[in-house]
Design an enzyme around this catalytic site. Sequence first.
Site, PDB file in Angstrom:
ATOM      1  N   ARG A   1       0.819  -1.234   0.000  1.00  0.00           N
ATOM      2  CA  ARG A   1       0.000   0.000   0.000  1.00  0.00           C
ATOM      3  C   ARG A   1       0.842   1.268   0.000  1.00  0.00           C
ATOM      4  NH1 ARG A   1      -2.880  -3.259   3.418  1.00  0.00           N
ATOM      5  NH2 ARG A   1      -4.722  -4.118   2.385  1.00  0.00           N
TER       6      ARG A   1
ATOM      7  N   LYS B   1       2.612  11.740 -11.418  1.00  0.00           N
ATOM      8  CA  LYS B   1       1.758  10.828 -12.185  1.00  0.00           C
ATOM      9  C   LYS B   1       2.546   9.556 -12.454  1.00  0.00           C
ATOM     10  CE  LYS B   1      -1.250  13.770 -14.944  1.00  0.00           C
ATOM     11  NZ  LYS B   1      -1.644  14.078 -16.325  1.00  0.00           N
TER      12      LYS B   1
ATOM     13  N   GLU C   1       9.499  18.757 -25.328  1.00  0.00           N
ATOM     14  CA  GLU C   1       8.791  19.150 -24.096  1.00  0.00           C
ATOM     15  C   GLU C   1       9.391  20.441 -23.535  1.00  0.00           C
ATOM     16  OE1 GLU C   1       6.090  17.591 -23.045  1.00  0.00           O
ATOM     17  OE2 GLU C   1       6.247  15.481 -23.628  1.00  0.00           O
TER      18      GLU C   1
ATOM     19  N   LYS D   1       7.064  23.237 -14.169  1.00  0.00           N
ATOM     20  CA  LYS D   1       6.199  22.085 -13.889  1.00  0.00           C
ATOM     21  C   LYS D   1       5.796  22.072 -12.416  1.00  0.00           C
ATOM     22  CE  LYS D   1       4.737  17.551 -14.762  1.00  0.00           C
ATOM     23  NZ  LYS D   1       4.855  16.294 -15.482  1.00  0.00           N
TER      24      LYS D   1
ATOM     25  N   GLU E   1      -4.949  17.780 -11.946  1.00  0.00           N
ATOM     26  CA  GLU E   1      -5.404  18.146 -13.297  1.00  0.00           C
ATOM     27  C   GLU E   1      -6.891  18.422 -13.391  1.00  0.00           C
ATOM     28  OE1 GLU E   1      -3.300  16.161 -16.462  1.00  0.00           O
ATOM     29  OE2 GLU E   1      -4.845  16.717 -17.906  1.00  0.00           O
TER      30      GLU E   1
ATOM     31  N   ARG F   1      -3.219  22.297 -14.909  1.00  0.00           N
ATOM     32  CA  ARG F   1      -2.272  21.248 -15.324  1.00  0.00           C
ATOM     33  C   ARG F   1      -2.539  20.801 -16.760  1.00  0.00           C
ATOM     34  NH1 ARG F   1       0.219  16.348 -11.533  1.00  0.00           N
ATOM     35  NH2 ARG F   1       1.655  15.552 -13.108  1.00  0.00           N
TER      36      ARG F   1
ATOM     37  N   ASN G   1      -0.634  19.867 -21.648  1.00  0.00           N
ATOM     38  CA  ASN G   1      -0.993  19.030 -22.803  1.00  0.00           C
ATOM     39  C   ASN G   1      -0.980  19.796 -24.112  1.00  0.00           C
ATOM     40  OD1 ASN G   1      -1.373  16.697 -21.290  1.00  0.00           O
ATOM     41  ND2 ASN G   1      -3.424  17.369 -20.694  1.00  0.00           N
TER      42      ASN G   1
ATOM     43  N   HIS H   1      -0.607  18.008 -27.391  1.00  0.00           N
ATOM     44  CA  HIS H   1      -0.740  16.583 -27.103  1.00  0.00           C
ATOM     45  C   HIS H   1      -2.005  15.960 -27.670  1.00  0.00           C
ATOM     46  CE1 HIS H   1       2.765  17.178 -24.681  1.00  0.00           C
ATOM     47  NE2 HIS H   1       2.729  15.970 -24.134  1.00  0.00           N
TER      48      HIS H   1
ATOM     49  N   HIS I   1      -0.899  12.784 -29.367  1.00  0.00           N
ATOM     50  CA  HIS I   1      -1.322  11.453 -28.899  1.00  0.00           C
ATOM     51  C   HIS I   1      -2.045  10.691 -30.002  1.00  0.00           C
ATOM     52  CE1 HIS I   1      -1.264  12.563 -24.335  1.00  0.00           C
ATOM     53  NE2 HIS I   1      -0.133  12.012 -24.723  1.00  0.00           N
TER      54      HIS I   1
ATOM     55  N   HIS J   1       7.358   9.981 -28.686  1.00  0.00           N
ATOM     56  CA  HIS J   1       6.382  10.922 -28.126  1.00  0.00           C
ATOM     57  C   HIS J   1       6.762  12.383 -28.423  1.00  0.00           C
ATOM     58  CE1 HIS J   1       3.514  12.680 -25.388  1.00  0.00           C
ATOM     59  NE2 HIS J   1       4.500  13.303 -24.772  1.00  0.00           N
TER      60      HIS J   1
HETATM   61  N1  NAD Z   1       4.289  10.580 -15.547  1.00  0.00           N
HETATM   62  C1  NAD Z   1       4.263  11.617 -16.342  1.00  0.00           C
HETATM   63  O1  NAD Z   1       3.880  12.722 -15.952  1.00  0.00           O
HETATM   64  C2  NAD Z   1       4.750  11.445 -17.749  1.00  0.00           C
HETATM   65  C3  NAD Z   1       4.964  12.576 -18.543  1.00  0.00           C
HETATM   66  C4  NAD Z   1       5.482  12.393 -19.818  1.00  0.00           C
HETATM   67  C5  NAD Z   1       5.778  11.107 -20.259  1.00  0.00           C
HETATM   68  N2  NAD Z   1       5.542  10.038 -19.464  1.00  0.00           N
HETATM   69  C6  NAD Z   1       5.871   8.676 -19.911  1.00  0.00           C
HETATM   70  O2  NAD Z   1       7.271   8.594 -20.125  1.00  0.00           O
HETATM   71  C7  NAD Z   1       7.546   7.590 -21.081  1.00  0.00           C
HETATM   72  C8  NAD Z   1       8.558   8.112 -22.062  1.00  0.00           C
HETATM   73  O3  NAD Z   1       9.733   8.441 -21.365  1.00  0.00           O
HETATM   74  P1  NAD Z   1      11.153   8.486 -22.107  1.00  0.00           P
HETATM   75  O4  NAD Z   1      11.049   9.295 -23.322  1.00  0.00           O
HETATM   76  O5  NAD Z   1      12.154   8.830 -21.084  1.00  0.00           O
HETATM   77  O6  NAD Z   1      11.300   6.994 -22.638  1.00  0.00           O
HETATM   78  P2  NAD Z   1      12.105   5.699 -22.117  1.00  0.00           P
HETATM   79  O7  NAD Z   1      12.051   5.564 -20.666  1.00  0.00           O
HETATM   80  O8  NAD Z   1      11.612   4.578 -22.944  1.00  0.00           O
HETATM   81  O9  NAD Z   1      13.601   6.036 -22.550  1.00  0.00           O
HETATM   82  C9  NAD Z   1      13.924   6.174 -23.901  1.00  0.00           C
HETATM   83  C10 NAD Z   1      15.058   5.222 -24.320  1.00  0.00           C
HETATM   84  O10 NAD Z   1      16.296   5.711 -23.815  1.00  0.00           O
HETATM   85  C11 NAD Z   1      16.953   4.703 -23.036  1.00  0.00           C
HETATM   86  N3  NAD Z   1      17.697   5.444 -22.031  1.00  0.00           N
HETATM   87  C12 NAD Z   1      17.219   6.064 -20.928  1.00  0.00           C
HETATM   88  N4  NAD Z   1      18.184   6.766 -20.318  1.00  0.00           N
HETATM   89  C13 NAD Z   1      19.309   6.579 -21.042  1.00  0.00           C
HETATM   90  C14 NAD Z   1      20.632   7.065 -20.916  1.00  0.00           C
HETATM   91  N5  NAD Z   1      20.968   7.943 -19.962  1.00  0.00           N
HETATM   92  N6  NAD Z   1      21.547   6.660 -21.820  1.00  0.00           N
HETATM   93  C15 NAD Z   1      21.187   5.824 -22.832  1.00  0.00           C
HETATM   94  N7  NAD Z   1      19.958   5.345 -23.023  1.00  0.00           N
HETATM   95  C16 NAD Z   1      19.019   5.735 -22.132  1.00  0.00           C
HETATM   96  C17 NAD Z   1      15.848   3.832 -22.544  1.00  0.00           C
HETATM   97  O11 NAD Z   1      16.317   2.553 -22.228  1.00  0.00           O
HETATM   98  C18 NAD Z   1      14.914   3.818 -23.762  1.00  0.00           C
HETATM   99  O12 NAD Z   1      15.394   2.919 -24.718  1.00  0.00           O
HETATM  100  C19 NAD Z   1       6.217   7.217 -21.691  1.00  0.00           C
HETATM  101  O13 NAD Z   1       5.807   5.979 -21.194  1.00  0.00           O
HETATM  102  C20 NAD Z   1       5.266   8.307 -21.223  1.00  0.00           C
HETATM  103  O14 NAD Z   1       3.934   7.862 -21.087  1.00  0.00           O
HETATM  104  C21 NAD Z   1       5.041  10.189 -18.228  1.00  0.00           C
HETATM  105 ZN    ZN Z   2       4.383  14.889 -23.347  1.00  0.00          ZN
END
Ligand code: NAD
Ligand code: ZN
Length: 367
Positions: free
Chosen positions: A121, A143, A185, A227, A237, A241, A245, A248, A252, A265
């Site tokens: 939990r 999130k 972003e 942020k 949100e 917040r 988007n 987006h 999306h 993305h």
């Molecule tokens: N929670 C939130 O508020 C929020 C906001 C935006 C996006 N997201 C989520 O985030 C995700 C996308 O995140 P992302 O773009 O970081 O993708 P990711 O975590 O898939 O990383 C991108 C790639 O880079 C690699 N990688 C990461 N760090 C590295 C480093 N330092 N050196 C070499 N390779 C590295 C990873 O293994 C992966 O292959 C999505 O699932 C999205 O839904 C969440």
């Molecule tokens: Zn985004």
Amino acid sequence: MGIVNVPLGNRSYDIRIGTGLLARLGAECARLGLGTRCAVISDTNVAPRYGKTAQTALAKAAFAPTLITIPAGERAKSLKTVEACYNQLAAQRLERQSFVVALGGGVVGDLAGFVAATYLRGVAFVQVPTTLLAQVDSSVGGKVGLNLKAGKNLVGAFYQPRLVLCDLNTLTSLPMREFRAGLSEVIKYGIIYDATLFQRLERDLPKLLRREPRTLAAVVARCCEIKAEVVRQDETESGLRATLNFGHTIGHALEAISHYGRYLHGEAIAIGQVAAAKLSAQVLGLPAREVDRIESLFQRAGLPTQARLNTPQRQKLLAAMRLDKKVSGGEIKFVLAHRIGSVKFGQRVPSRLIEQTLNPQPSTPNP
Ligand SMILES: NC(=O)c1ccc[n+]([C@@H]2O[C@H](COP(=O)([O-])OP(=O)(O)OC[C@H]3O[C@@H](n4cnc5c(N)ncnc54)[C@H](O)[C@@H]3O)[C@@H](O)[C@H]2O)c1
Ligand SMILES: [Zn+2]
């Protein structure tokens, strides 16, 4: 080291930004008074590079870390991976006072955060984001979640970390395409909130693309501040917040109709932001010169600004926008800018205008 506080009462936390911070992970966790046992959750790209430094730093501060490695990539954000993590936490006898460290990009952060929010939990949770996108966006704001077959991020929670540690050195190994996607972003924060940041990006883009640490530190810190301020005002949100988007709605939908295969993305939302800027010109009177500045900054960052879609693809895109979970009552609402640095959410846009914007060819005059 830069420090940005996210002020949420007794759930407030710091974002620490600088070079070489990973080696200080243990010392930083010790200040939080967390229990001894902990798990570092990372992925197959990040664990081999940074897992050892993280574990050593934790052990040096008298913690007992275990490393859990999940497959790299979006597909790992699944209930199956969550269950595998729970089983490993249980096998290592993590208890209520234990904590989870997310070491990786947004995928690891969202998944490890969900694991931390639900195991026993809820156990404490520390974010060590290693992509630019994760440092400026996903690691801040609480999130967490995972994907279902039916769609992305359909299961999740609001669960704030106790600390976010952004070590800019980890960005040196990030593939260029991922780095550019993170910049998408970054540019977004300029458009939605801070015209001075936008100007700075126009000026310093070459330095940023070279990942020059001082410029990077200042820009990451400013994005985190924005942020944090947005999340402080509207954690769950219900209003403000939603401005995060910007770009987006279309972004999306583009990701969905290309089955998350074609665009990262950040690339999809670059296209979405340029389209939203064009809609903003028509609906809110964003000056044409500012639309051009927006488009040209994305171009200079090496991001796509237009999707070439045929008529059936455009129809699919509109249908996908109507399915977006942020649509309420079947109406597509947009975040639109009336100038760079200032946006409004909940803007209704007629479908006809969206179609026109996505299909910018000049109409052929009748003979
Ligand atoms: N929670 C939130 O508020 C929020 C906001 C935006 C996006 N997201 C989520 O985030 C995700 C996308 O995140 P992302 O773009 O970081 O993708 P990711 O975590 O898939 O990383 C991108 C790639 O880079 C690699 N990688 C990461 N760090 C590295 C480093 N330092 N050196 C070499 N390779 C590295 C990873 O293994 C992966 O292959 C999505 O699932 C999205 O839904 C969440
Ligand atoms: Zn985004």
